[in-house]
Design a protein around this motif. Structure first.
Motif, PDB file in Angstrom:
ATOM      1  N   THR A   1       7.097   1.084  22.492  1.00  0.00           N
ATOM      2  CA  THR A   1       7.352  -0.111  23.301  1.00  0.00           C
ATOM      3  C   THR A   1       7.976   0.253  24.652  1.00  0.00           C
ATOM      4  OG1 THR A   1       9.457  -0.407  22.097  1.00  0.00           O
ATOM      5  CG2 THR A   1       7.538  -1.672  21.333  1.00  0.00           C
ATOM      6  N   THR A   2       8.782   1.309  24.676  1.00  0.00           N
ATOM      7  CA  THR A   2       9.335   1.765  25.953  1.00  0.00           C
ATOM      8  C   THR A   2       8.225   2.243  26.876  1.00  0.00           C
ATOM      9  OG1 THR A   2      11.425   2.426  24.912  1.00  0.00           O
ATOM     10  CG2 THR A   2      10.919   3.377  27.051  1.00  0.00           C
ATOM     11  N   PHE A   3       7.280   3.011  26.327  1.00  0.00           N
ATOM     12  CA  PHE A   3       6.156   3.507  27.124  1.00  0.00           C
ATOM     13  C   PHE A   3       5.299   2.350  27.641  1.00  0.00           C
ATOM     14  CE2 PHE A   3       1.597   4.584  27.041  1.00  0.00           C
ATOM     15  CZ  PHE A   3       1.550   5.461  28.102  1.00  0.00           C
ATOM     16  N   LEU A   4       4.987   1.389  26.778  1.00  0.00           N
ATOM     17  CA  LEU A   4       4.149   0.261  27.192  1.00  0.00           C
ATOM     18  C   LEU A   4       4.832  -0.577  28.260  1.00  0.00           C
ATOM     19  CD1 LEU A   4       2.738  -0.889  23.718  1.00  0.00           C
ATOM     20  CD2 LEU A   4       1.570   0.451  25.485  1.00  0.00           C
ATOM     21  N   THR A   5       6.134  -0.736  28.137  1.00  0.00           N
ATOM     22  CA  THR A   5       6.876  -1.520  29.127  1.00  0.00           C
ATOM     23  C   THR A   5       6.850  -0.847  30.489  1.00  0.00           C
ATOM     24  OG1 THR A   5       8.344  -2.360  27.389  1.00  0.00           O
ATOM     25  CG2 THR A   5       9.112  -2.528  29.665  1.00  0.00           C
ATOM     26  N   VAL A   6       7.123   0.463  30.516  1.00  0.00           N
ATOM     27  CA  VAL A   6       7.127   1.192  31.788  1.00  0.00           C
ATOM     28  C   VAL A   6       5.721   1.260  32.367  1.00  0.00           C
ATOM     29  CG1 VAL A   6       7.654   3.399  32.891  1.00  0.00           C
ATOM     30  CG2 VAL A   6       9.159   2.510  31.107  1.00  0.00           C
ATOM     31  N   ARG A   7       4.704   1.487  31.520  1.00  0.00           N
ATOM     32  CA  ARG A   7       3.329   1.574  32.016  1.00  0.00           C
ATOM     33  C   ARG A   7       2.881   0.264  32.641  1.00  0.00           C
ATOM     34  NH1 ARG A   7      -1.997   2.149  28.266  1.00  0.00           N
ATOM     35  NH2 ARG A   7      -1.348  -0.008  27.872  1.00  0.00           N
TER      36      ARG A   7
END
Length: 320
Positions: free
Chosen positions: A187-193
């Motif tokens: 979820t951290t990766f998806l948020t930043v992406r």
């Protein structure tokens, strides 16, 4: 990570946790994992609603930066050999346009004290320490609560003996914690992406593009540090990431990126008609169709005339 000057915030967070838990305890068991999971999720939602105005301010600033992108691009080309002058001119354009390049940091900065407070309060619960106005009964309730078999105050590095004291199986607890950490990383990766892709699309010539791409791919590694966080804090982080994903998707879908004409002026998109507008336009079209259609011929009225009777019938005599 306890900071004395934030004691007032720790006390406030502990008080909110107590109120929310008491509310759910009216229809759920006080020591149940569902009760404490809902308490943490509700607290996260309340915190995100509290900083929602900062998110809107960030998005408006980002929108203005999109509109100023053509002018900024011209300045970058004009002063490509003079970095200092280019930065000065770009900042002047942003100031005149009312855009703040640092506006995107506001929600993150606002979340940091909340995150520290959650970590401190949950850490106190993990050690059975009734601090910041919490009662011993509340702390014991949190320590005995399990989410999918893992204690809320447990971390991945909590010893097996301590996990057993909390009434849980060490193996199951470690598996649950790893799964939650993996979800946190994703979820951290998806948020930043989601944020970086929007930024790259609005400013393709941004010299920070490469750094943003690097940040996008290394951001999940920061979530690995959550192995040392209590399960309750990891649940908070996953919830806030999911909230950010939904919140950004909602804003981006309602505010598409601006388009520009040949002169670099913003072309405002036509607003999407709502249901009432659609119904009104449909009704107006129906009226126009009725007005344009040729008038239908009026029905011919046929009057029924009485049939002429013979003389014999009129006089009542027989006709011979």
């Amino acid at each position: 990570m306890e900071l004395s000057w934030l004691n007032w915030l720790y006390t406030a967070v502990a008080a909110v946790i107590t109120w929310i838990h008491q509310g759910y305890s009216t229809f759920l068991a006080e020591d149940s994992g569902l009760n404490w999971a809902l308490t943490i999720i509700t607290l996260t939602v309340l915190m995100r609603l509290l900083i929602f105005p900062l998110f809107m301010k960030q998005m408006r600033s980002s929108r203005k930066m999109q509109e100023l992108a053509p002018r900024v691009q011209e300045l970058r080309k004009k002063y490509k050999n003079d970095k200092q002058r280019m930065n000065q001119e770009v900042m002047r354009v942003y100031q005149e346009g009312g855009a703040n390049p640092l506006g995107g940091c506001l929600p993150l900065v606002a979340q940091f004290p909340i995150f520290i407070s959650m970590f401190t309060v949950l850490n106190a619960m993990a050690h059975g320490d009734p601090k910041f106005g919490m009662s011993q009964e509340l702390v014991d309730s949190a320590r005995s609560a399990h989410i999918f078999g893992a204690p809320i105050p447990a971390t991945f590095f909590t010893s097996d003996a301590d996990i057993i004291k909390l009434g849980a199986d060490p193996v199951i607890s470690k598996i649950v914690l790893v799964i939650f950490v993996a979800i946190s990383s994703l979820t951290t990766f998806l948020t930043v992406r989601q944020s970086v892709q929007r930024s790259m699309a609005q400013m393709p010539d941004n010299p920070m593009v490469q750094q943003q791409k690097i940040l996008m791919y290394i951001s999940p590694l920061f979530a690995v540090f959550s192995l040392n966080f209590p399960l309750g804090l990891i649940l908070y982080w996953v919830t806030t990431n999911l909230w950010t994903l939904g919140q950004q998707h909602w804003f981006y879908s309602r505010h598409p990126m601006p388009t520009f004409d040949a002169k670099g002026n913003v072309i405002e998109p036509e607003p999407k008609p709502g249901l009432i507008t659609k119904l009104r336009s449909r009704g107006k079209a129906d009226v126009e169709v009725e007005q344009d259609a040729p008038p239908s011929p009026e029905p011919k009225v046929v009057r029924q005339q009485p049939t002429r009777q013979s003389r014999s019938k009129r006089t009542g005599t027989k006709k011979t």
